[in-house]
Design a protein around this motif. Structure first.
Motif, mmCIF file in Angstrom:
data_model
loop_
_atom_site.group_PDB
_atom_site.id
_atom_site.type_symbol
_atom_site.label_atom_id
_atom_site.label_comp_id
_atom_site.label_asym_id
_atom_site.label_seq_id
_atom_site.Cartn_x
_atom_site.Cartn_y
_atom_site.Cartn_z
ATOM 1 N N GLY A 59 0.803 -1.225 0.000
ATOM 2 C CA GLY A 59 0.000 0.000 0.000
ATOM 3 C C GLY A 59 0.825 1.258 0.000
ATOM 4 N N ASN A 60 2.122 1.145 0.356
ATOM 5 C CA ASN A 60 2.958 2.341 0.444
ATOM 6 C C ASN A 60 4.053 2.375 -0.610
ATOM 7 O OD1 ASN A 60 2.294 3.927 3.149
ATOM 8 N ND2 ASN A 60 2.074 1.751 3.569
ATOM 9 N N MET A 61 4.036 1.442 -1.544
ATOM 10 C CA MET A 61 5.050 1.435 -2.595
ATOM 11 C C MET A 61 4.777 2.527 -3.615
ATOM 12 S SD MET A 61 5.544 -2.684 -3.168
ATOM 13 C CE MET A 61 6.603 -2.460 -4.584
ATOM 14 N N SER A 62 5.833 3.022 -4.237
ATOM 15 C CA SER A 62 5.746 4.018 -5.318
ATOM 16 C C SER A 62 5.023 5.272 -4.866
ATOM 17 C CB SER A 62 5.042 3.426 -6.547
ATOM 18 O OG SER A 62 5.609 2.196 -6.917
ATOM 19 N N ASP A 63 5.341 5.718 -3.642
ATOM 20 C CA ASP A 63 4.627 6.893 -3.112
ATOM 21 C C ASP A 63 4.820 8.124 -3.982
ATOM 22 O OD1 ASP A 63 3.496 5.585 -1.020
ATOM 23 O OD2 ASP A 63 5.038 6.115 0.451
ATOM 24 N N SER A 64 6.041 8.351 -4.444
ATOM 25 C CA SER A 64 6.291 9.563 -5.239
ATOM 26 C C SER A 64 5.550 9.507 -6.565
ATOM 27 C CB SER A 64 7.794 9.736 -5.484
ATOM 28 O OG SER A 64 8.317 8.641 -6.230
ATOM 29 N N VAL A 65 5.479 8.297 -7.168
ATOM 30 C CA VAL A 65 4.747 8.156 -8.442
ATOM 31 C C VAL A 65 3.259 8.364 -8.231
ATOM 32 C CG1 VAL A 65 4.172 6.554 -10.313
ATOM 33 C CG2 VAL A 65 6.489 6.626 -9.388
ATOM 34 N N VAL A 66 2.736 7.768 -7.142
ATOM 35 C CA VAL A 66 1.302 7.903 -6.856
ATOM 36 C C VAL A 66 0.939 9.360 -6.612
ATOM 37 C CG1 VAL A 66 -0.513 7.329 -5.199
ATOM 38 C CG2 VAL A 66 1.078 5.562 -5.966
ATOM 39 N N GLU A 67 1.785 10.070 -5.835
ATOM 40 C CA GLU A 67 1.510 11.488 -5.587
ATOM 41 C C GLU A 67 1.533 12.287 -6.880
ATOM 42 O OE1 GLU A 67 4.253 12.897 -2.725
ATOM 43 O OE2 GLU A 67 3.447 11.704 -1.058
ATOM 44 N N GLU A 68 2.496 11.950 -7.741
ATOM 45 C CA GLU A 68 2.580 12.684 -9.018
ATOM 46 C C GLU A 68 1.359 12.404 -9.891
ATOM 47 O OE1 GLU A 68 5.489 12.906 -12.940
ATOM 48 O OE2 GLU A 68 6.293 12.213 -11.013
#
Length: 490
Positions: A59-68
């Motif tokens: 659930g917390n992977m690729s946080d920067s991509v998800v935010e973008e």
């Protein structure tokens, strides 16, 4: 440290220390793993809970991509029609083992994975359940809904294979298990070594000591620094070894003394027996052909027989003293009267030998001692006889002085004989002991006189000792306790 305390400490070490070390190791490995997860899977909110609930990682992977992507869905939805942008996002997701799918009005607009997998999803071969697609190869899905600029519905999906996290968790669990095993082995080895040094090693010493004793070897020691029960056993064993060695050495010394005594007695008996045989043969062959010669031969035979009888009596007496089977007849004796009688008897014999006797009594006339009169007289006669025997060629002189002390009386018997060498002085009360030069069997006697005197004095509760200077003389002293009446009051 007591053995029970050691066992308690060992139990505490084996039980609690591994728990603490495993917890510290898990915390340390957890911090390292979380740091690895942050860098490897682009996570910003990594916490220790993820190690206990690994699906939190998904659930917390690729946080920067998800935010973008969330920012683009709100502010620049046209970006989702830019294939170059989508390719760039998918390339970033591939670095964390994920891929991107973009849908427009329900149709796949962009796919970062081959279409076979996508078609299976479309055909319903995979079943959506929560945030996961369950099937042969489960995937976690993150989904962002938005609206294109032309008003159509759009969906951005990020697929991450669950196996990635499972592998990560398996590696983490393996590290923890290996670390726990190493910790248990190390703690167990330390505890075992500690117990081995405090328990097994002393027991090994005791085992070797028992084998040595069984083989007759007592020249070893069982010394240990332990102050526990096993240390006490080792100390007791060492004391037993020392006592046993002393007893064996004493027994060997007794055996040696017995052999020497038999040799001395045999020698001392053989001399008068040979003389008696010679004189008897002389009488039988008629050599004693006059009354004077006959009388001389008979007196010589009698004297030799008397010497033999005295030697046998001394040997029998010593045997009784040595076996503590001597029966004493203790009585109250007035010291002044008793010693005056003894001196009167001794003086006659000394006078016939040309030896002067000086007697002085410094003890009050009413002084009473408890003693066996016969055995005490034997002590005095043995000491005086010894002085006479080794008087030498000079005009002989013997002194008997009795000194007064608060609790006892001291009797000093001195002579001006040849004296005793300093190195031989401690041994003169040993049975059968004769010095190399002056105290040899040529002087006659069994060598038991002073030994008998020592045993009799000790049985009277006193002690005896000697002082001597070579070529000047010897003083033998012994003490006897005074008799004190008990006063009662009515």
């Amino acid at each position: 440290m007591r053995l029970a305390t050691r066992m308690k400490i060992t139990y505490g070490v084996v039980f609690f220390v591994p728990i603490i070390l495993i917890a510290v190791t898990f915390w340390g490995l957890g911090r390292l793993e979380l740091e690895s997860l942050r860098q490897k899977y682009d996570m910003r909110n990594a916490s220790m809970e993820m190690l206990f609930n690994p699906f939190e990682v998904l659930g917390n992977m690729s946080d920067s991509v998800v935010e973008e992507l969330e920012s683009a869905a709100e502010q620049k939805p046209e970006q989702f029609e830019n294939i170059e942008y989508l390719e760039n996002i998918n390339a970033r997701l591939e670095r964390v083992y994920s891929f991107l799918i973009v849908r427009k009005d329900g149709e796949i607009y962009y796919s970062g994975e081959d279409m076979d997998f996508i078609n299976r999803i479309e055909l319903g071969e995979e079943i959506k359940k929560g945030g996961f697609i369950v099937g042969e190869e489960p995937f976690h899905v993150k989904q962002i809904s938005f609206e294109y600029t032309d008003g159509t519905d759009g969906v951005v999906q990020i697929f991450t294979p669950v196996s990635v996290v499972v592998d990560q968790v398996e590696r983490m669990v393996l590290k923890v298990l290996v670390s726990a095993l190493i910790i248990l082995l190390l703690v167990g080895a330390i505890a075992f070594t500690w117990l081995y040094q405090s328990v097994v090693q002393p027991l090994e010493k005791l085992k070797k000591a028992a084998v040595n004793i069984k083989n007759g070897n007592l020249d070893f020691n069982v010394i240990t620094d332990n102050d526990d029960e096993i240390g006490e056993v080792c100390t007791a064993f060492e004391e037993m070894r020392i006592k046993l060695k002393d007893q064996i050495e004493l027994s060997m010394q007794y055996e040696k003394d017995n052999k020497e005594l038999i040799s001395n007695i045999s020698h001392d008996l053989k001399t008068p027996i040979t003389a008696i045989k010679g004189y008897v043969e002389g009488i039988r062959d008629g050599v004693a052909d006059t009354p004077e010669k006959m009388d001389k031969y008979i007196r010589t035979i009698y004297n030799k027989a008397t010497d033999m009888d005295r030697l046998i009596d001394e040997l029998f007496l010593y045997s009784k003293l040595d076996s503590n089977s001597m029966n004493y007849s203790f009585a109250k004796l007035n010291l002044k009267d008793y010693f005056e009688d003894c001196v009167d008897e001794i003086s006659l014999d000394l006078e016939s030998r040309g030896i002067s006797l000086e007697y002085r009594n410094y003890v009050p006339e009413d002084t009473i001692i408890i003693a066996d009169p016969e055995q005490l007289k034997r002590v005095i006669n043995n000491i005086v006889g010894n002085s006479v025997k080794y008087m030498g060629a000079r005009p002989g002189r013997i002194r008997i002085f009795i000194k007064n002390e608060p609790e006892f009386v001291q009797v000093d018997i001195s002579d001006n004989g040849t004296g005793i060498a300093k190195k031989e002085l401690p041994h003169i009360f040993e049975r059968c002991y004769r010095t190399d030069a002056s105290r040899n069997s040529s002087k006659g006697g069994s060598g038991l006189g002073l030994s008998i005197a020592k045993k009799i004095i000790e049985e009277h509760g006193g002690k005896i000792w000697a002082n001597s200077v070579e070529n000047e003389g010897t003083t033998l002293s012994f003490v006897l306790r005074k008799y004190k009446e008990c006063v009662t009051y009515e």
